[in-house]
Design a protein around this motif. Structure first.
Motif, PDB file in Angstrom:
ATOM      1  N   SER A   2       0.847  -1.193   0.000  1.00 50.44           N
ATOM      2  CA  SER A   2       0.000   0.000   0.000  1.00 50.44           C
ATOM      3  C   SER A   2       0.880   1.239   0.000  1.00 50.44           C
ATOM      4  O   SER A   2       2.046   1.199   0.396  1.00 50.44           O
ATOM      5  N   GLY A   4       2.539   4.634   1.055  1.00 44.67           N
ATOM      6  CA  GLY A   4       2.894   5.263   2.315  1.00 44.67           C
ATOM      7  C   GLY A   4       2.954   6.772   2.176  1.00 44.67           C
ATOM      8  O   GLY A   4       3.008   7.309   1.068  1.00 44.67           O
ATOM      9  N   ALA A  26      -6.676   6.484   9.252  1.00 40.45           N
ATOM     10  CA  ALA A  26      -6.110   5.451   8.386  1.00 40.45           C
ATOM     11  C   ALA A  26      -5.119   4.635   9.211  1.00 40.45           C
ATOM     12  O   ALA A  26      -3.904   4.740   9.023  1.00 40.45           O
ATOM     13  N   THR A  28      -3.981   1.629   9.373  1.00 40.41           N
ATOM     14  CA  THR A  28      -3.033   0.646   8.830  1.00 40.41           C
ATOM     15  C   THR A  28      -2.100   1.249   7.789  1.00 40.41           C
ATOM     16  O   THR A  28      -1.248   0.547   7.243  1.00 40.41           O
ATOM     17  N   THR A  29      -2.257   2.534   7.503  1.00 37.09           N
ATOM     18  CA  THR A  29      -1.402   3.202   6.517  1.00 37.09           C
ATOM     19  C   THR A  29      -0.128   3.708   7.183  1.00 37.09           C
ATOM     20  O   THR A  29      -0.174   4.269   8.281  1.00 37.09           O
ATOM     21  N   ARG A  30       0.987   3.524   6.511  1.00 35.21           N
ATOM     22  CA  ARG A  30       2.261   4.013   7.048  1.00 35.21           C
ATOM     23  C   ARG A  30       2.350   5.516   6.812  1.00 35.21           C
ATOM     24  O   ARG A  30       2.433   5.972   5.671  1.00 35.21           O
ATOM     25  N   ALA A 105      -4.222   9.895   3.203  1.00 37.42           N
ATOM     26  CA  ALA A 105      -4.184   8.741   4.097  1.00 37.42           C
ATOM     27  C   ALA A 105      -5.421   7.868   3.931  1.00 37.42           C
ATOM     28  O   ALA A 105      -5.318   6.633   3.881  1.00 37.42           O
ATOM     29  N   ALA A 108      -5.179   5.991   0.664  1.00 38.63           N
ATOM     30  CA  ALA A 108      -4.261   4.856   0.788  1.00 38.63           C
ATOM     31  C   ALA A 108      -4.894   3.728   1.591  1.00 38.63           C
ATOM     32  O   ALA A 108      -4.753   2.545   1.261  1.00 38.63           O
ATOM     33  N   GLU A 109      -5.611   4.100   2.646  1.00 36.96           N
ATOM     34  CA  GLU A 109      -6.251   3.108   3.516  1.00 36.96           C
ATOM     35  C   GLU A 109      -7.280   2.276   2.756  1.00 36.96           C
ATOM     36  O   GLU A 109      -7.478   1.092   3.053  1.00 36.96           O
ATOM     37  N   VAL A 117      -3.843   8.244  -4.700  1.00 36.74           N
ATOM     38  CA  VAL A 117      -3.503   8.907  -3.442  1.00 36.74           C
ATOM     39  C   VAL A 117      -3.044  10.338  -3.708  1.00 36.74           C
ATOM     40  O   VAL A 117      -3.414  11.272  -2.984  1.00 36.74           O
TER      41      VAL A 117
END
Length: 224
Positions: A2, A4, A26, A28-30, A105, A108-109, A117
């Motif tokens: 995914s 970041g 978000a 789980t998004t880095r 974010a 991306a999530e 994104v």
């Protein structure tokens, strides 16, 4: 894999705070903070940005959000030192750092690719323009209504939950005429408790999308 995010600010506290805000929506998004100089002073650090890019990139790409022009210059220098392969998947978004980071974010999530994104981040520059998914109603569109019951209305966290749920479906969905898969558009509605929302959906899973979103709204987003 995914996409970041890296938040580049002259202030470490600002970068960390924006990262925390985006991370709330978000989880789980880095989202990596690259703010301030290495000693904590105000400024931007080539080394911090380079380390953050490396940590944020799992192969799907990285989007950078910067606060001021000199932050962009430092970020561009960091990109110049990346390997050719990695440089192709690292983009500096032309977007306001807070709104852009939050929108990026959530995109991306929900599984958006690098282009999606970046587009989400840069949509913060066009708050008054019509977005894809905000076409006029067609004869095939289904509709439903729901009333907000959570006392704080459609603020940031439930708005993010709404966008993520809408993104689970292939159907094009609008709420009160705006794209239900755009966090910034949803938050711009400014609707509070007791407000009636009109949802429309068009596509192969339109009815399922409406049912799921109405249920989410009427549940109070877990805040009731």
């Amino acid at each position: 894999m995914s996409v970041g995010l890296v938040i580049v600010s002259h202030s470490d506290k600002i970068a960390v705070g924006i990262g925390e805000l985006a991370g709330q929506m978000a989880p789980t998004t880095r989202v990596l903070a690259a703010g301030g100089l290495d000693d904590g002073a105000i400024g931007t650090s080539f080394e911090k940005i380079t380390r953050a890019i490396a940590e944020a990139d799992d192969g799907a790409g990285v989007v950078l959000l910067c606060d001021l022009g000199s932050a962009i210059l430092t970020a561009e220098t960091a990109l110049d030192f990346l390997d050719d392969d990695q440089r192709e998947r690292v983009v500096i978004a032309d977007a306001p750092i807070v709104e852009g980071a939050v929108a990026a974010a959530v995109a991306a999530e929900t599984g958006g690719d690098l282009a999606a994104v970046v587009t989400a981040a840069e949509s913060a520059n066009r708050p008054g323009t019509r977005e894809p998914g905000e076409s006029t109603e067609s004869a095939e569109a289904l509709s439903a209504r729901a009333t907000l019951v959570n006392k704080d209305g459609l603020h940031a966290r439930p708005a993010a939950d709404f966008v993520k749920r809408a993104s689970d479906f292939e159907a094009s969905v609008t709420v009160n005429g705006v794209n239900a898969k755009s966090l910034l558009r949803i938050m711009s509605l400014g609707v509070g408790v007791g407000s009636e929302l009109t949802l429309t959906a068009e596509g192969p899973d339109a009815q399922a999308a409406l049912d799921a979103l109405v249920e989410l709204i009427e549940s109070g987003f877990g805040e009731v």
